[in-house]
Design an enzyme around this catalytic site. Sequence first.
Site, PDB file in Angstrom:
ATOM      1  N   ASP A   1       0.809  -1.219   0.000  1.00  0.00           N
ATOM      2  CA  ASP A   1       0.000   0.000   0.000  1.00  0.00           C
ATOM      3  C   ASP A   1       0.844   1.272   0.000  1.00  0.00           C
ATOM      4  O   ASP A   1       1.857   1.344   0.701  1.00  0.00           O
ATOM      5  CB  ASP A   1      -0.866  -0.029   1.279  1.00  0.00           C
ATOM      6  CG  ASP A   1      -1.755   1.184   1.410  1.00  0.00           C
ATOM      7  OD1 ASP A   1      -2.702   1.298   0.617  1.00  0.00           O
ATOM      8  OD2 ASP A   1      -1.496   2.022   2.304  1.00  0.00           O
TER       9      ASP A   1
ATOM     10  N   GLU B   1       1.576  -0.373  -4.951  1.00  0.00           N
ATOM     11  CA  GLU B   1       0.622   0.669  -5.346  1.00  0.00           C
ATOM     12  C   GLU B   1       1.359   1.984  -5.482  1.00  0.00           C
ATOM     13  O   GLU B   1       1.883   2.513  -4.504  1.00  0.00           O
ATOM     14  CB  GLU B   1      -0.491   0.820  -4.308  1.00  0.00           C
ATOM     15  CG  GLU B   1      -1.524   1.820  -4.750  1.00  0.00           C
ATOM     16  CD  GLU B   1      -2.202   2.600  -3.632  1.00  0.00           C
ATOM     17  OE1 GLU B   1      -3.293   3.141  -3.867  1.00  0.00           O
ATOM     18  OE2 GLU B   1      -1.630   2.698  -2.519  1.00  0.00           O
TER      19      GLU B   1
ATOM     20  N   HIS C   1     -10.772   0.003  -4.798  1.00  0.00           N
ATOM     21  CA  HIS C   1     -11.613   0.551  -3.733  1.00  0.00           C
ATOM     22  C   HIS C   1     -11.399   2.052  -3.516  1.00  0.00           C
ATOM     23  O   HIS C   1     -11.984   2.618  -2.605  1.00  0.00           O
ATOM     24  CB  HIS C   1     -11.318  -0.204  -2.437  1.00  0.00           C
ATOM     25  CG  HIS C   1      -9.897  -0.016  -2.007  1.00  0.00           C
ATOM     26  ND1 HIS C   1      -8.831  -0.518  -2.732  1.00  0.00           N
ATOM     27  CD2 HIS C   1      -9.347   0.660  -0.971  1.00  0.00           C
ATOM     28  CE1 HIS C   1      -7.698  -0.160  -2.163  1.00  0.00           C
ATOM     29  NE2 HIS C   1      -7.983   0.550  -1.084  1.00  0.00           N
ATOM     30  N   ASP C   2     -10.523   2.663  -4.316  1.00  0.00           N
ATOM     31  CA  ASP C   2     -10.256   4.099  -4.170  1.00  0.00           C
ATOM     32  C   ASP C   2     -10.800   4.929  -5.327  1.00  0.00           C
ATOM     33  O   ASP C   2     -10.740   6.155  -5.278  1.00  0.00           O
ATOM     34  CB  ASP C   2      -8.739   4.347  -4.114  1.00  0.00           C
ATOM     35  CG  ASP C   2      -8.093   3.746  -2.877  1.00  0.00           C
ATOM     36  OD1 ASP C   2      -8.747   3.700  -1.821  1.00  0.00           O
ATOM     37  OD2 ASP C   2      -6.922   3.318  -2.973  1.00  0.00           O
TER      38      ASP C   2
HETATM   39  C1  GLC Z   1      -3.911   3.437  -0.375  1.00  0.00           C
HETATM   40  C2  GLC Z   1      -5.192   2.671  -0.195  1.00  0.00           C
HETATM   41  C3  GLC Z   1      -6.237   3.593   0.321  1.00  0.00           C
HETATM   42  C4  GLC Z   1      -5.783   4.122   1.661  1.00  0.00           C
HETATM   43  C5  GLC Z   1      -4.412   4.793   1.552  1.00  0.00           C
HETATM   44  C6  GLC Z   1      -3.808   5.011   2.891  1.00  0.00           C
HETATM   45  O1  GLC Z   1      -3.993   4.393  -1.364  1.00  0.00           O
HETATM   46  O2  GLC Z   1      -5.558   2.045  -1.388  1.00  0.00           O
HETATM   47  O3  GLC Z   1      -7.484   2.980   0.443  1.00  0.00           O
HETATM   48  O4  GLC Z   1      -6.712   5.043   2.152  1.00  0.00           O
HETATM   49  O5  GLC Z   1      -3.510   3.991   0.838  1.00  0.00           O
HETATM   50  O6  GLC Z   1      -3.420   3.790   3.471  1.00  0.00           O
END
Ligand code: GLC
Length: 541
Positions: free
Chosen positions: A206, A270, A332-333
């Site tokens: 993440d 990510e 999910h974002d």
């Molecule tokens: C990433 C996740 C997101 C989260 C963020 C902070 O972007 O996909 O859902 O809020 O990190 O952890």
Amino acid sequence: MQKQPAEKHLWWQTGVIYQIYPLSFMDSNGDGYGDLAGILSKLDYLKWLGVEAIWLSPIYPSPLADWGYDVSDYVGIHPLCGTMEDFDRLLAGCHERGLKLLLDFVPNHTSDQHPWFVESKSSRENPKRDWYLWKDGGRDGGAPNNWLSVFGGSAWERDEASGQYYLHSFLKEQPDLNWRNPEVQAAMLDVMRFWLEKGVDGFRVDALWHVIKDSHYRDNPLDPDYVKGEMLPYERFIPAYSGGQAELHEVVGLMRRLVNQYKERVLIGEMYLPIEELMGYYGRERDTGLHLPYNFQLIVLPWKAVEIFAGVNRYEASLPAFAWPNWVLGNHDKPRVATRVGAEQARIAAMLLLTLRGTPTIYCGDEIGMRNGKVPAERERDPVGRLLDSGKFGRDPERTPMQWSGGAGAGFTTGEPWLPVGEEAGRVNVEAQRGDEGSMLAFYRRLLALRRAEPALQIGEYVPAGQRGNLFAYLRELEDRCFLVAVNLGVTRARLAIPRHLDVTGEVVLATEPGRVGGQISQYINLEANEGLIARVKPCD
Ligand code: GLC
């Protein structure tokens, strides 16, 4: 034409990953939240659908300030999700069925309730003080610098007791770890080792880009292209110093070296980055960087043939020789793909996702064409929705419960769902679509089955075959098998002449318009509005 070397491809190259947002997938105990036992009960569905791996968004103990991305214990299970025994059963259930299981690893920050942070905060002298990023205030008595939180406001929070500020790239409940501290590195690698030893097949890491910040804490420069209201307030500055520093590659190297000690595990990162920068995270050579830095081209580019085709070609051309590509349509974002591009184009998007060269990740619910759910203000759960303009930036709409069947809880829960069920659940659900050959679900299954059956679609070369107006086409070729994919991203009829040196006479094997299957294609591709097809054609040479 160059032929694909006869190299063995691994499961994470040939397979399809399916992202599960656990709290919204399947609730086994009626409390309104999805859980691990619920996921276990749906593994046969996933097998039937035809994916090879699942990635679970966080399932760890957490105060849920950011719905699990604020972890308070990296080696436990959140009671809402179940127990460690449930996890073990789920992992075994996956492996029995030949499915792989990936976890979400959240290295950038912990929860402010994590015992490490509680200690760190307790005094300036505490041995864990340096596990997080503490700084004195700036000269004006305010925050140490101008860094902003992705979720709005300053990235610094003042701690009254010690008078110092701690850094949080996201919520103030998510303090950033100090990854330059060797103890932090060791503790976090231990976390990865814990899960690897259990047998998980890899991690989606993440917010990886945020992990290393400028050691001098320099101010970020203003972004001259910032458009207020359109872009996140965070984007007012170019995050030149608050993330993505050179040493991040060393941190990725640490993770990769650990993962390399286990057989066929995968490390996915990510990072929303321009292609050229993204490529750096594959590492300088094989086995040093990420296996897959997530490629969000199909999410961030405007849904126009000229942009998408150019984006695909640029991405393909930029890949280091040893690197394996990947594609993502949603998560999910981000707003759901069927909302972003419309129901008909969502089929074209699925066709691209599953036939471009590289590992696809499907976001749960996209296979039935779920659109963003409507979440009234009083039911809002996402902190981003509360902190920023929820209509524009809130993430609840893409997190509404998976729609298994019609009826009150959409087959997701017998209780009150934590987020409201989407308005279309009566029609857009697995049960209704299972028996309908014309459904999105049937379309996804056909695509997945064709992909599984045809190595050319998994590991074949990608050859661009032209673009004109809203239509573009490409080939996927492996030895004596070759497929042409042609898609129309527009709402009017379109025509493309395939260059002469590519002979594409052949037969349509899969199409958005079922009537076309079995038909012949030739050098001139004609497509109706929103139409896409895959044809088996003669190999190029
Ligand atoms: C990433 C996740 C997101 C989260 C963020 C902070 O972007 O996909 O859902 O809020 O990190 O952890």
